[in-house]
Design a protein around this motif. Structure first.
Motif, mmCIF file in Angstrom:
data_model
loop_
_atom_site.group_PDB
_atom_site.id
_atom_site.type_symbol
_atom_site.label_atom_id
_atom_site.label_comp_id
_atom_site.label_asym_id
_atom_site.label_seq_id
_atom_site.Cartn_x
_atom_site.Cartn_y
_atom_site.Cartn_z
ATOM 1 N N VAL A 1 51.286 36.944 36.481
ATOM 2 C CA VAL A 1 51.121 38.391 36.319
ATOM 3 C C VAL A 1 51.679 38.864 34.980
ATOM 4 N N PHE A 2 52.635 38.143 34.444
ATOM 5 C CA PHE A 2 53.300 38.594 33.229
ATOM 6 C C PHE A 2 52.666 38.037 31.957
ATOM 7 N N TYR A 3 51.529 37.372 32.127
ATOM 8 C CA TYR A 3 50.689 37.032 30.989
ATOM 9 C C TYR A 3 49.621 38.119 30.846
ATOM 10 N N PRO A 4 49.009 38.234 29.670
ATOM 11 C CA PRO A 4 47.932 39.220 29.494
ATOM 12 C C PRO A 4 46.651 38.758 30.186
ATOM 13 N N LEU A 5 46.455 39.176 31.414
ATOM 14 C CA LEU A 5 45.287 38.757 32.198
ATOM 15 C C LEU A 5 44.109 39.689 31.927
ATOM 16 N N PHE A 6 43.535 39.539 30.762
ATOM 17 C CA PHE A 6 42.424 40.382 30.335
ATOM 18 C C PHE A 6 41.325 39.503 29.741
ATOM 19 N N PRO A 7 40.127 40.102 29.522
ATOM 20 C CA PRO A 7 39.081 39.348 28.837
ATOM 21 C C PRO A 7 39.599 38.957 27.439
ATOM 22 N N ASN B 1 40.629 35.539 30.736
ATOM 23 C CA ASN B 1 40.975 35.671 32.154
ATOM 24 C C ASN B 1 40.184 36.782 32.847
ATOM 25 N N LEU B 2 38.869 36.707 32.739
ATOM 26 C CA LEU B 2 38.020 37.722 33.361
ATOM 27 C C LEU B 2 38.220 37.784 34.874
ATOM 28 N N SER B 3 38.434 36.636 35.498
ATOM 29 C CA SER B 3 38.532 36.585 36.958
ATOM 30 C C SER B 3 39.754 37.331 37.485
ATOM 31 N N LEU B 4 40.804 37.422 36.669
ATOM 32 C CA LEU B 4 42.033 38.089 37.105
ATOM 33 C C LEU B 4 42.279 39.387 36.342
ATOM 34 N N ALA B 5 41.228 39.948 35.753
ATOM 35 C CA ALA B 5 41.391 41.193 34.995
ATOM 36 C C ALA B 5 41.875 42.332 35.891
ATOM 37 N N TRP B 6 41.545 42.270 37.184
ATOM 38 C CA TRP B 6 42.003 43.326 38.093
ATOM 39 C C TRP B 6 43.524 43.285 38.238
ATOM 40 N N ILE B 7 44.100 42.090 38.207
ATOM 41 C CA ILE B 7 45.557 41.963 38.276
ATOM 42 C C ILE B 7 46.183 42.442 36.967
ATOM 43 N N GLY B 8 45.601 42.041 35.848
ATOM 44 C CA GLY B 8 46.111 42.480 34.546
ATOM 45 C C GLY B 8 46.080 43.985 34.407
ATOM 46 N N THR B 9 44.994 44.603 34.882
ATOM 47 C CA THR B 9 44.871 46.060 34.802
ATOM 48 C C THR B 9 45.875 46.751 35.721
ATOM 49 N N LEU B 10 46.054 46.198 36.916
ATOM 50 C CA LEU B 10 47.017 46.763 37.868
ATOM 51 C C LEU B 10 48.436 46.664 37.317
ATOM 52 N N LYS B 11 48.781 45.518 36.748
ATOM 53 C CA LYS B 11 50.107 45.333 36.141
ATOM 54 C C LYS B 11 50.310 46.314 34.985
ATOM 55 N N TYR B 12 49.284 46.461 34.169
ATOM 56 C CA TYR B 12 49.323 47.385 33.029
ATOM 57 C C TYR B 12 49.585 48.810 33.511
ATOM 58 N N GLY B 13 48.883 49.211 34.582
ATOM 59 C CA GLY B 13 49.048 50.566 35.120
ATOM 60 C C GLY B 13 50.449 50.804 35.683
ATOM 61 N N ILE B 14 50.982 49.817 36.411
ATOM 62 C CA ILE B 14 52.328 49.957 36.989
ATOM 63 C C ILE B 14 53.377 50.068 35.879
ATOM 64 N N PHE C 1 62.636 43.198 32.689
ATOM 65 C CA PHE C 1 62.371 44.585 32.322
ATOM 66 C C PHE C 1 61.118 45.130 33.000
ATOM 67 N N SER C 2 60.625 44.418 33.991
ATOM 68 C CA SER C 2 59.453 44.896 34.734
ATOM 69 C C SER C 2 59.648 44.585 36.211
ATOM 70 N N MET C 3 60.808 44.958 36.728
ATOM 71 C CA MET C 3 61.194 44.576 38.084
ATOM 72 C C MET C 3 60.283 45.190 39.141
ATOM 73 N N ILE C 4 59.807 46.411 38.913
ATOM 74 C CA ILE C 4 58.934 47.065 39.903
ATOM 75 C C ILE C 4 57.622 46.282 40.032
ATOM 76 N N SER C 5 57.033 45.886 38.893
ATOM 77 C CA SER C 5 55.811 45.070 38.933
ATOM 78 C C SER C 5 56.079 43.746 39.634
ATOM 79 N N PHE C 6 57.212 43.153 39.312
ATOM 80 C CA PHE C 6 57.582 41.865 39.890
ATOM 81 C C PHE C 6 57.663 41.964 41.416
#
Length: 573
Positions: A382-388, A391-404, A418-423
């Motif tokens: 989750v803490f890697y940049p999961l974007f196109p 990582n197209l298949s996990l872009a929904w996780i990357g976007t969700l992490k970005y939003g949080i 420094f991202s304990m809530i996302s974790f």
């Protein structure tokens, strides 16, 4: 059968149209620099029947650029780029055919149709058309090869041996990762010999039928590279193989990080396939050993999945820092290399879902625990940049992490501390998923067609999300100074000209964040050049023989026709 084929062709046409329309909104390539290189190799194929970029011979495998090359029938690069994306939409949508025929070996016609649509809308298949990358061709070729390998060893008919060999050869000319297909065939031969299913005569004939078409297909590329280079690996494979198998650090560290990345990629596969499909397969895995054709599919699938995981994990392990620890993120997941096996994983899952009445409670518990452990370890992903693009298949996780992150911290962070809530959020989510599946499976609530329909919608939404992310990323490149300068010169000089880019301005690696360099030191990558359907050369500006335009950041005693805000000058000779 004719009615089934007609329906399949109709779905194929709709997929091509949909992907072509969505890709048309992508104004510029963002897959720098692979997309640039493939577009320029395609140009050299079309105009001079060579495999070169800026007059430099390259060892990128040839089949994909060859297929892209007809796009240069349109002289204007805007039209060339559009037609390349349409070609991508066409060839990537072809995956529906091998998927359908492979699924039909194990499922009813209705389920096979649903499954073929499911695979066609996977983000790795549906959202890749806007990228000038080999995956568009490799995914359907790989799966077609798997289908014919299955038929070859299931039915032992000559036509399937030859077709399997042909498609393995075509795959091999597309991606070096196709070496896995050769490994599959070799392992199946060994398995059949051990079981004494073949006599010596049968083995000899089958080997010839596999080897001969394969060698005929790849031999021109072998001869070409032998004449141009003494690099033994480069004879048959692309430049990535050298990087993948180099030893850049101590062996113990390499093994440690290879193991870590292998576990992470197991988690990637679980998440990219919706968790439920590998979950359903593992709960019924014992049933696959009871029927010959299911066992053959199981062997082929695992022989594809495990070597690819090892190869890509080994590549990642060679790129991380030696002091990486669990809560730090160096390198990046390369999910697009793993995505090629997703259809096989989903097929195993769908077949498993049809056996829900045979599930043993102990297998259900064991699968739930294993899934939960892998997913918990995979929180690191989750803490890697999961974007196109990777990582197209996990872009929904990357976007969700970005939003949080932005909601609670006002910025994105890759550090767990420094991202304990996302974790905590993703730990909770990754625990809920397997235990929810446990309850649904235990109560017999998982019905095959309903699962496929739900994930057709889910994967389609993720694919549309990827198009949105690609559009956003593409606009950053499109509005950049160098790309706009390339577009201007494409309009200013519509004819084919000879253009020289000043090698003194090849000052470093080009990225989305840093576009200060006109070209990279390798002299095969530049931003401006993408929009120029011209003979481009990167070299010494003191030699201007047959040169029409010079692009440089330096003053020259030539007619200045354009100067950008940062001082990039276009001179006319």
């Amino acid at each position: 059968m004719r009615k089934d084929i007609n329906k399949l062709i109709l779905i194929f046409i709709l997929l091509v149209i949909a992907k072509s329309l969505l890709s048309s909104f992508i104004l510029a390539p963002s897959e720098f620099s692979d997309g640039y290189i493939y577009s320029k190799i395609a140009r050299s194929v079309f105009f001079s029947q060579e495999f070169s970029v800026h007059e430099i011979s390259v060892d990128h495998l040839p089949l994909y650029p060859i297929i892209l090359s007809p796009a240069y029938l349109f002289q204007d690069m805007n039209n060339v780029y559009l037609f390349m994306k349409i070609i991508n939409a066409f060839i990537s949508s072809l995956i529906i055919f091998p998927v359908f025929f492979l699924a039909k070996e194990f499922l009813s016609t209705k389920k096979s149709f649903l499954f073929s649509i499911l695979i066609s809308v996977l983000p790795s298949n549906f959202a890749f058309s806007s990228y000038l990358m080999t995956e568009n061709l490799f995914y359907p070729l790989f799966l077609t090869s798997v289908y014919f390998i299955y038929k070859s060893f299931q039915e032992d008919r000559i036509k399937y041996d030859i077709l399997a060999s042909v498609f393995i050869g075509l795959s091999f000319l597309t991606r070096a990762l196709s070496i896995v297909l050769i490994f599959i065939v070799f392992a199946l031969f060994v398995y059949k010999i051990i079981k004494k299913d073949y006599e010596i005569k049968d083995i000899s004939i089958k080997l010839v039928l596999y080897i001969l078409p394969f060698l005929i297909i790849i031999s021109p590329w072998i001869v070409r590279n032998m004449l141009l280079s003494n690099n033994e690996l480069g004879i048959i494979t692309s430049h990535y193989v050298n990087k993948s198998f180099a030893l850049p650090r101590p062996l113990n560290i390499l093994l440690l990080f290879s193991f870590i990345w292998t576990l992470l990629y197991f988690g990637f596969i679980l998440l990219a396939s919706g968790v439920i499909f590998p979950f359903m397969h593992l709960t019924t895995i014992k049933e696959f050993f009871k029927e010959k054709k299911l066992f053959l599919l199981l062997i082929i699938s695992y022989l594809a999945i495990i070597p690819i995981l090892i190869i890509i994990s080994r590549y990642n392990a060679g790129t991380v820092l030696s002091n990486e620890i669990l809560f730090k993120t160096y390198g990046r997941p390369l999910g697009r290399h793993i995505d090629v096996v997703l259809p096989l994983i989903l097929l195993l899952g769908v077949i498993g879902s049809t056996m829900y009445n045979k599930i043993k409670y102990k297998y259900l518990i064991a699968t739930t625990i294993i899934t939960a452990i892998i997913l918990l370890f995979s929180v690191k992903l989750v803490f890697y940049p999961l974007f196109p693009l990777n990582n197209l298949s996990l872009a929904w996780i990357g976007t969700l992490k970005y939003g949080i992150d932005y909601l609670f911290y006002g910025k994105q962070t890759t550090d767990v501390i420094f991202s304990m809530i996302s974790f905590l959020f993703f730990i909770l989510l990754f625990l809920i998923i397997p235990f929810s599946l446990f309850l649904l499976q235990k109560n017999k609530k998982l019905e095959t067609n309903s699962i496929m329909k739900f994930f057709i919608i889910f994967f389609l939404l993720v694919s549309l999300l990827n198009y949105g992310l690609t559009y956003y990323n593409s606009n950053i490149w499109y509005n950049g100074e160098q790309m706009q300068l390339g577009l201007w010169l494409n309009d200013y000089d519509p004819k084919i000209s000879n253009i020289l880019i000043d090698e003194r301005d090849c000052t470093g690696k080009i990225s989305k964040e840093d576009q200060s360099s006109l070209c990279e030191p390798s002299k095969i990558s530049t931003i401006i050049g993408f929009w120029l359907n011209d003979e481009i050369k990167i070299g010494d500006v003191s030699n201007l023989e047959n040169i029409d335009y010079v692009i440089t950041k330096h003053n020259m005693d030539l007619e200045l026709v354009k100067e950008s805000e940062s001082g990039i000058r276009v001179y006319k000779r």
